[in-house]
Design a protein around this motif. Structure first.
Motif, PDB file in Angstrom:
ATOM      1  N   ARG A  47       0.792  -1.134  -0.188  1.00 46.13           N
ATOM      2  CA  ARG A  47       0.062   0.215   0.049  1.00 46.13           C
ATOM      3  C   ARG A  47       0.697   1.366  -0.082  1.00 46.13           C
ATOM      4  N   VAL A  48       1.975   1.167   0.873  1.00 46.29           N
ATOM      5  CA  VAL A  48       2.993   2.425   0.666  1.00 46.29           C
ATOM      6  C   VAL A  48       3.540   2.594  -0.385  1.00 46.29           C
ATOM      7  N   ASP A  49       3.899   1.604  -1.153  1.00 43.57           N
ATOM      8  CA  ASP A  49       4.507   1.532  -2.231  1.00 43.57           C
ATOM      9  C   ASP A  49       3.625   2.179  -3.552  1.00 43.57           C
ATOM     10  N   ALA A  50       2.405   1.691  -3.346  1.00 45.63           N
ATOM     11  CA  ALA A  50       1.644   2.351  -4.256  1.00 45.63           C
ATOM     12  C   ALA A  50       1.438   3.763  -4.197  1.00 45.63           C
ATOM     13  N   ALA A  51       1.208   4.116  -2.959  1.00 38.42           N
ATOM     14  CA  ALA A  51       0.906   5.688  -2.661  1.00 38.42           C
ATOM     15  C   ALA A  51       2.516   6.501  -3.070  1.00 38.42           C
ATOM     16  N   LEU A  52       3.301   5.982  -2.748  1.00 39.45           N
ATOM     17  CA  LEU A  52       4.563   6.714  -3.242  1.00 39.45           C
ATOM     18  C   LEU A  52       4.930   6.498  -4.685  1.00 39.45           C
ATOM     19  N   LYS A  53       4.552   5.623  -5.334  1.00 36.48           N
ATOM     20  CA  LYS A  53       4.805   5.392  -6.765  1.00 36.48           C
ATOM     21  C   LYS A  53       4.734   6.815  -7.613  1.00 36.48           C
ATOM     22  N   PRO A  54       3.809   7.623  -7.515  1.00 33.55           N
ATOM     23  CA  PRO A  54       3.635   8.797  -8.328  1.00 33.55           C
ATOM     24  C   PRO A  54       4.781   9.821  -8.170  1.00 33.55           C
ATOM     25  N   PHE A  55       5.610   9.435  -6.929  1.00 34.57           N
ATOM     26  CA  PHE A  55       6.686  10.617  -6.486  1.00 34.57           C
ATOM     27  C   PHE A  55       7.899  10.023  -6.860  1.00 34.57           C
ATOM     28  N   GLY A  56       8.241   8.674  -7.274  1.00 29.38           N
ATOM     29  CA  GLY A  56       9.348   8.165  -7.583  1.00 29.38           C
ATOM     30  C   GLY A  56      10.258   8.033  -6.525  1.00 29.38           C
ATOM     31  N   VAL A  57       9.723   7.758  -5.247  1.00 31.52           N
ATOM     32  CA  VAL A  57      10.443   7.379  -4.290  1.00 31.52           C
ATOM     33  C   VAL A  57      10.265   6.128  -3.396  1.00 31.52           C
ATOM     34  N   THR A  58      11.255   5.382  -2.963  1.00 28.80           N
ATOM     35  CA  THR A  58      10.691   4.349  -2.072  1.00 28.80           C
ATOM     36  C   THR A  58      10.546   4.940  -0.754  1.00 28.80           C
ATOM     37  N   PHE A  59       9.970   3.853   0.220  1.00 33.22           N
ATOM     38  CA  PHE A  59       9.833   4.361   1.540  1.00 33.22           C
ATOM     39  C   PHE A  59      11.023   4.558   2.140  1.00 33.22           C
ATOM     40  N   ALA A  60      12.094   3.851   1.892  1.00 31.89           N
ATOM     41  CA  ALA A  60      13.265   4.519   2.683  1.00 31.89           C
ATOM     42  C   ALA A  60      13.716   5.742   2.256  1.00 31.89           C
ATOM     43  N   ARG A  61      13.644   6.298   1.000  1.00 33.08           N
ATOM     44  CA  ARG A  61      13.846   7.526   0.615  1.00 33.08           C
ATOM     45  C   ARG A  61      12.743   8.588   1.418  1.00 33.08           C
ATOM     46  N   TYR A  62      11.740   8.088   1.329  1.00 31.11           N
ATOM     47  CA  TYR A  62      10.505   8.823   2.034  1.00 31.11           C
ATOM     48  C   TYR A  62      10.825   9.398   3.365  1.00 31.11           C
ATOM     49  N   GLU A  63      11.411   8.272   4.206  1.00 32.76           N
ATOM     50  CA  GLU A  63      11.793   8.563   5.647  1.00 32.76           C
ATOM     51  C   GLU A  63      12.766   9.346   5.658  1.00 32.76           C
ATOM     52  N   VAL A  64      13.723   9.312   4.909  1.00 32.25           N
ATOM     53  CA  VAL A  64      15.053  10.179   4.950  1.00 32.25           C
ATOM     54  C   VAL A  64      14.414  11.713   4.892  1.00 32.25           C
ATOM     55  N   LEU A  65      13.609  12.036   3.767  1.00 28.93           N
ATOM     56  CA  LEU A  65      12.977  13.154   3.317  1.00 28.93           C
ATOM     57  C   LEU A  65      12.240  13.681   4.459  1.00 28.93           C
ATOM     58  N   ARG A  66      11.357  12.742   5.144  1.00 31.57           N
ATOM     59  CA  ARG A  66      10.420  13.105   6.057  1.00 31.57           C
ATOM     60  C   ARG A  66      11.200  13.515   7.414  1.00 31.57           C
ATOM     61  N   LEU A  67      12.210  12.804   7.791  1.00 32.14           N
ATOM     62  CA  LEU A  67      13.094  12.990   9.135  1.00 32.14           C
ATOM     63  C   LEU A  67      13.712  14.354   8.969  1.00 32.14           C
ATOM     64  N   LEU A  68      14.365  14.648   7.578  1.00 27.92           N
ATOM     65  CA  LEU A  68      14.833  16.138   7.484  1.00 27.92           C
ATOM     66  C   LEU A  68      14.018  17.216   7.595  1.00 27.92           C
ATOM     67  N   ALA A  69      12.636  16.735   7.157  1.00 28.46           N
ATOM     68  CA  ALA A  69      11.604  17.956   7.029  1.00 28.46           C
ATOM     69  C   ALA A  69      11.357  18.095   8.468  1.00 28.46           C
ATOM     70  N   PHE A  70      11.182  17.226   9.183  1.00 27.17           N
ATOM     71  CA  PHE A  70      10.889  17.419  10.641  1.00 27.17           C
ATOM     72  C   PHE A  70      11.907  18.150  11.530  1.00 27.17           C
ATOM     73  N   SER A  71      13.180  18.026  11.113  1.00 28.70           N
ATOM     74  CA  SER A  71      14.202  18.846  11.765  1.00 28.70           C
ATOM     75  C   SER A  71      13.761  20.295  11.719  1.00 28.70           C
ATOM     76  N   ARG A  72      14.368  21.089  12.514  1.00 30.04           N
ATOM     77  CA  ARG A  72      14.349  22.507  12.590  1.00 30.04           C
ATOM     78  C   ARG A  72      14.936  23.249  11.394  1.00 30.04           C
ATOM     79  N   SER A  73      16.092  22.779  10.800  1.00 29.43           N
ATOM     80  CA  SER A  73      16.908  23.527  10.006  1.00 29.43           C
ATOM     81  C   SER A  73      16.809  22.446   8.551  1.00 29.43           C
ATOM     82  N   GLY A  74      16.180  21.446   8.547  1.00 27.33           N
ATOM     83  CA  GLY A  74      16.227  20.565   7.243  1.00 27.33           C
ATOM     84  C   GLY A  74      17.513  19.917   7.303  1.00 27.33           C
TER      85      GLY A  74
END
Length: 178
Positions: A47-74
């Motif tokens: 389900r996660v892969d299907a939701a992320l497919k249009p964005f061209g990222v895997t869940f592993a890549r998404y997690e890195v992006l989301r973690l950076l976005a959660f940090s104060r400075s990115g």
């Protein structure tokens, strides 16, 4: 992709029955736990892969992006990303290289430690992770396949399993997973 038809029986229940029939009674419940969690992971990841497919990222890549976005400075040191995502440094290096190649993060030298690197979210990365998060929230996280009470109970049970395996020592931040 067509969704497969449900099987007429639960193959994991049948596997447990076979374990018991073969006299492996001490291991039958544990086998059922392990295989059930692994199958649930496959279903959720699809389900996660299907939701992320249009964005061209895997869940592993998404997690890195989301973690950076959660940090104060990115921006976070590579070692902090490894620790927080609980992945091997080699895996994260490969993931980070793909994100850099796609223009979603920058990899910069650490200003105070010549051996370390910083990962910084680019504007394109921030835009993508926000859109991907909206898709995941809508398509997966808002309805994971369990009602709220079962979801809370499952999170608590899995948190205890993780804690007993040495995954973490302190259950914070709130809300408590246990």
């Amino acid at each position: 992709m067509a969704r497969p038809r449900p099987l007429p029986i639960d193959p994991l229940a049948e596997a447990k029955r076979q374990w018991l029939a073969h006299g492996w009674t001490d291991a039958a419940e544990g086998m059922a736990v392990v295989t059930s969690i692994m199958r649930a992971q496959q279903l959720l990841l699809a389900r996660v892969d299907a939701a992320l497919k249009p964005f061209g990222v895997t869940f592993a890549r998404y997690e890195v992006l989301r973690l950076l976005a959660f940090s104060r400075s990115g921006t976070l040191p590579l070692s902090s990303v490894v620790a927080r995502l609980q992945v091997h440094a080699t895996s994260l290096t490969s993931t980070a290289e793909r994100l850099v190649r796609d223009g979603l993060v920058r990899r910069d030298p650490h200003p105070h430690d010549g051996r370390a690197a910083l990962l910084s979210l680019t504007d394109a990365g921030r835009d993508l992770v926000e859109r991907a998060t909206a898709a995941l929230n809508t398509e997966v996280f808002s309805s994971p396949g369990l009602d709220a009470g079962d979801a809370k109970e499952l999170v608590g049970i899995v948190a205890r399993l993780r804690k007993n395996a040495g995954d973490f020592t302190d259950p914070r931040p709130l809300p408590e997973p246990l």
